[in-house]
Design an enzyme around this catalytic site. Structure first.
Site, PDB file in Angstrom:
ATOM      1  N   GLU A  79       4.201  -5.081   7.379  1.00  0.00           N
ATOM      2  CA  GLU A  79       3.389  -4.138   8.016  1.00  0.00           C
ATOM      3  C   GLU A  79       3.861  -3.723   9.295  1.00  0.00           C
ATOM      4  OE1 GLU A  79       2.125  -6.389   5.779  1.00  0.00           O
ATOM      5  OE2 GLU A  79       0.723  -5.464   4.451  1.00  0.00           O
ATOM      6  N   GLY A  88       0.257  -4.712   0.773  1.00  0.00           N
ATOM      7  CA  GLY A  88      -0.622  -4.971   0.018  1.00  0.00           C
ATOM      8  C   GLY A  88      -0.336  -5.670  -1.466  1.00  0.00           C
ATOM      9  N   ALA A  90       0.908  -1.154   0.024  1.00  0.00           N
ATOM     10  CA  ALA A  90      -0.057  -0.246   0.081  1.00  0.00           C
ATOM     11  C   ALA A  90       0.795   1.323   0.003  1.00  0.00           C
ATOM     12  CB  ALA A  90      -0.834  -0.032   1.307  1.00  0.00           C
ATOM     13  N   GLU A  94      -0.635  -9.043  -0.566  1.00  0.00           N
ATOM     14  CA  GLU A  94      -2.051  -9.438  -0.636  1.00  0.00           C
ATOM     15  C   GLU A  94      -3.299  -9.419  -1.887  1.00  0.00           C
ATOM     16  OE1 GLU A  94      -1.943  -6.341   2.424  1.00  0.00           O
ATOM     17  OE2 GLU A  94      -3.215  -7.628   3.925  1.00  0.00           O
TER      18      GLU A  94
HETATM   19  N1  CAA Z   1       4.423   3.170  -0.700  1.00  0.00           N
HETATM   20  C1  CAA Z   1       4.996   4.320  -1.141  1.00  0.00           C
HETATM   21  N2  CAA Z   1       6.340   4.536  -1.960  1.00  0.00           N
HETATM   22  C2  CAA Z   1       6.849   3.349  -1.931  1.00  0.00           C
HETATM   23  C3  CAA Z   1       6.423   2.147  -1.339  1.00  0.00           C
HETATM   24  C4  CAA Z   1       5.392   2.191  -0.792  1.00  0.00           C
HETATM   25  N3  CAA Z   1       4.814   1.004  -0.293  1.00  0.00           N
HETATM   26  N4  CAA Z   1       7.609   1.470  -1.843  1.00  0.00           N
HETATM   27  C5  CAA Z   1       8.397   2.036  -2.400  1.00  0.00           C
HETATM   28  N5  CAA Z   1       8.141   3.301  -2.491  1.00  0.00           N
HETATM   29  C6  CAA Z   1       8.740   4.337  -3.325  1.00  0.00           C
HETATM   30  C7  CAA Z   1      10.095   4.725  -2.585  1.00  0.00           C
HETATM   31  O1  CAA Z   1       9.635   5.778  -1.317  1.00  0.00           O
HETATM   32  C8  CAA Z   1      10.778   5.285  -3.630  1.00  0.00           C
HETATM   33  O2  CAA Z   1      10.419   6.579  -3.884  1.00  0.00           O
HETATM   34  P1  CAA Z   1      11.476   7.867  -3.962  1.00  0.00           P
HETATM   35  O3  CAA Z   1      12.126   7.422  -4.987  1.00  0.00           O
HETATM   36  O4  CAA Z   1      10.490   9.005  -4.236  1.00  0.00           O
HETATM   37  O5  CAA Z   1      12.221   7.958  -2.739  1.00  0.00           O
HETATM   38  C9  CAA Z   1      10.598   4.597  -4.732  1.00  0.00           C
HETATM   39  O6  CAA Z   1       9.341   3.702  -4.582  1.00  0.00           O
HETATM   40  C10 CAA Z   1      11.548   3.533  -4.914  1.00  0.00           C
HETATM   41  O7  CAA Z   1      11.748   2.645  -3.724  1.00  0.00           O
HETATM   42  P2  CAA Z   1      13.275   2.515  -3.141  1.00  0.00           P
HETATM   43  O8  CAA Z   1      14.187   3.616  -3.426  1.00  0.00           O
HETATM   44  O9  CAA Z   1      12.959   2.233  -1.479  1.00  0.00           O
HETATM   45  O10 CAA Z   1      13.783   1.347  -3.666  1.00  0.00           O
HETATM   46  P3  CAA Z   1      14.851   0.046  -3.106  1.00  0.00           P
HETATM   47  O11 CAA Z   1      15.107  -0.881  -4.436  1.00  0.00           O
HETATM   48  O12 CAA Z   1      15.867   0.553  -2.378  1.00  0.00           O
HETATM   49  O13 CAA Z   1      13.850  -0.787  -2.047  1.00  0.00           O
HETATM   50  C11 CAA Z   1      12.056  -2.031  -1.223  1.00  0.00           C
HETATM   51  C12 CAA Z   1      12.777  -1.368  -2.674  1.00  0.00           C
HETATM   52  C13 CAA Z   1      12.739  -2.897  -0.590  1.00  0.00           C
HETATM   53  C14 CAA Z   1      10.464  -2.772  -1.902  1.00  0.00           C
HETATM   54  C15 CAA Z   1      11.564  -0.573  -0.558  1.00  0.00           C
HETATM   55  O14 CAA Z   1      10.939   0.267  -1.308  1.00  0.00           O
HETATM   56  C16 CAA Z   1      10.485  -0.776   0.586  1.00  0.00           C
HETATM   57  O15 CAA Z   1      10.881  -1.424   1.736  1.00  0.00           O
HETATM   58  N6  CAA Z   1       9.187  -0.332   0.258  1.00  0.00           N
HETATM   59  C17 CAA Z   1       8.237  -0.552   1.348  1.00  0.00           C
HETATM   60  C18 CAA Z   1       7.578  -2.056   1.214  1.00  0.00           C
HETATM   61  C19 CAA Z   1       6.661  -2.017   2.584  1.00  0.00           C
HETATM   62  O16 CAA Z   1       6.891  -1.464   3.663  1.00  0.00           O
HETATM   63  N7  CAA Z   1       5.391  -2.360   2.173  1.00  0.00           N
HETATM   64  C20 CAA Z   1       4.188  -2.444   3.061  1.00  0.00           C
HETATM   65  C21 CAA Z   1       3.476  -1.160   2.886  1.00  0.00           C
HETATM   66  S1  CAA Z   1       2.118  -1.220   4.049  1.00  0.00           S
HETATM   67  C22 CAA Z   1       0.717  -2.011   3.516  1.00  0.00           C
HETATM   68  O17 CAA Z   1       0.950  -2.569   2.335  1.00  0.00           O
HETATM   69  C23 CAA Z   1      -0.404  -2.183   4.279  1.00  0.00           C
HETATM   70  C24 CAA Z   1      -1.419  -3.124   3.886  1.00  0.00           C
HETATM   71  O18 CAA Z   1      -1.381  -4.219   4.210  1.00  0.00           O
HETATM   72  C25 CAA Z   1      -2.649  -2.444   3.602  1.00  0.00           C
END
Ligand code: CAA
Length: 257
Positions: free
Chosen positions: A131, A108, A65, A111
């Site tokens: 999460e 998400g 998400a 999911e």
């Molecule tokens: N939401 C918003 N933006 C996201 C994102 C997310 N879930 N995942 C990645 N991005 C964005 C980053 O912020 C970044 O944007 P900027 O260039 O503006 O900084 C861009 O995508 C590229 O990401 P990274 O620079 O972080 O890329 P990476 O290769 O270094 O890392 C990754 C990849 C390990 C997937 C890392 O991006 C990450 O950890 N993302 C978050 C994963 C996460 O926590 N997901 C769960 C979300 S909560 C959820 O899903 C709740 C639910 O059940 C409803």
């Protein structure tokens, strides 16, 4: 129809939806979820579509998400808005839905893949529910569907630790139907989707309905449900065609009704 967060096409009775927010690793914001539902509405209403594939990019199916969108939300507004209730409609679709997952399928994103009927994964696919790291829990069915798919022990560990499962591990655990080379993931998934789309659509939809009922009904009720649908298919043109084609030693030509 044009979408800002998706690419949608139809070829040979297969609808292909490609998540397309590359700068955010296909993070699921409200717009993407709304557009995904619109695209699925469009493909479900299209009599020329018998199977739907959802995919992402080589790096990310979807990284969860959209954290940036959610970070400012507060309670009770998120509760009053029933945030992510719209995502439930994705899992309630009636036509067969396949996820072709390469790269990250986190939160998400994982999911969303779990809402599809089955998952084909590229060797580089990674599945996880991180999460807890963000101070929340999965909110689009992850704790439920992962547990249904893997059993308690195998589901609880990634939920509590945030550890990502490799594609191979996900296949061994029963989360993924097949692991494919990254370069052929989409072509092979589309070929399988064409095979499903070529079958009788009512029979394919009833198959999906029956398998999903196995999660909700006891064995006897489930078998009875299956038997009733089996009987009902003898009113379909496709049953006559499928069985006559076998007897006449030719390929069937289904009319999907
Ligand atoms: N939401 C918003 N933006 C996201 C994102 C997310 N879930 N995942 C990645 N991005 C964005 C980053 O912020 C970044 O944007 P900027 O260039 O503006 O900084 C861009 O995508 C590229 O990401 P990274 O620079 O972080 O890329 P990476 O290769 O270094 O890392 C990754 C990849 C390990 C997937 C890392 O991006 C990450 O950890 N993302 C978050 C994963 C996460 O926590 N997901 C769960 C979300 S909560 C959820 O899903 C709740 C639910 O059940 C409803």
């Amino acid at each position: 129809m044009e979408y800002e967060t998706l690419l949608v096409s139809v070829q040979e009775r297969v609808g292909l939806i490609t998540l397309n927010r590359p700068k955010a690793l296909n993070a699921l914001n409200s717009q993407l979820v709304a557009e995904l539902n619109q695209a699925l509405d469009q493909l479900e209403a299209d009599a020329g579509v018998g199977c739907i594939v959802i995919t992402g990019s080589a790096k990310a199916f979807a990284a969860g998400a959209d954290i940036k969108e959610m970070s400012a939300f507060g309670f009770p507004q998120i509760y009053l808005d029933d945030f992510f209730a719209a995502a439930d409609r994705i899992g309630a679709r009636r036509k067969p839905l396949i996820a072709a997952v390469a790269g990250y399928a986190l939160g998400g994103g994982c999911e969303l893949a779990l809402m599809c009927d089955f998952i084909y994964a590229a060797e580089n696919a990674r599945f996880g529910l991180p999460e807890l790291t963000l101070g929340v829990i999965p909110g689009i069915g992850g704790t439920q569907r992962l547990t249904h798919a893997l059993g308690k022990a195998k589901a609880m560990e990634p939920c509590l630790t945030g550890r990502q499962l490799t594609a191979e591990e996900a296949e061994r655990a029963g989360l993924v139907a097949r692991v494919l080379p990254a370069e052929s993931l989409l072509d092979e998934t589309l070929a399988v989707a064409r095979g499903i789309a070529g079958k009788s659509l009512p029979a394919a939809m009833m198959t999906k309905e029956c398998v999903n009922r196995a999660f909700e009904l006891g064995l006897n009720e489930g078998v009875r449900f299956e038997r009733r649908l089996f009987h009902s298919l003898f009113a379909s043109a496709d049953q006559k065609e499928g069985m006559n084609a076998f007897v006449e030693k030719r390929a069937p030509h289904f009319t999907h009704r």
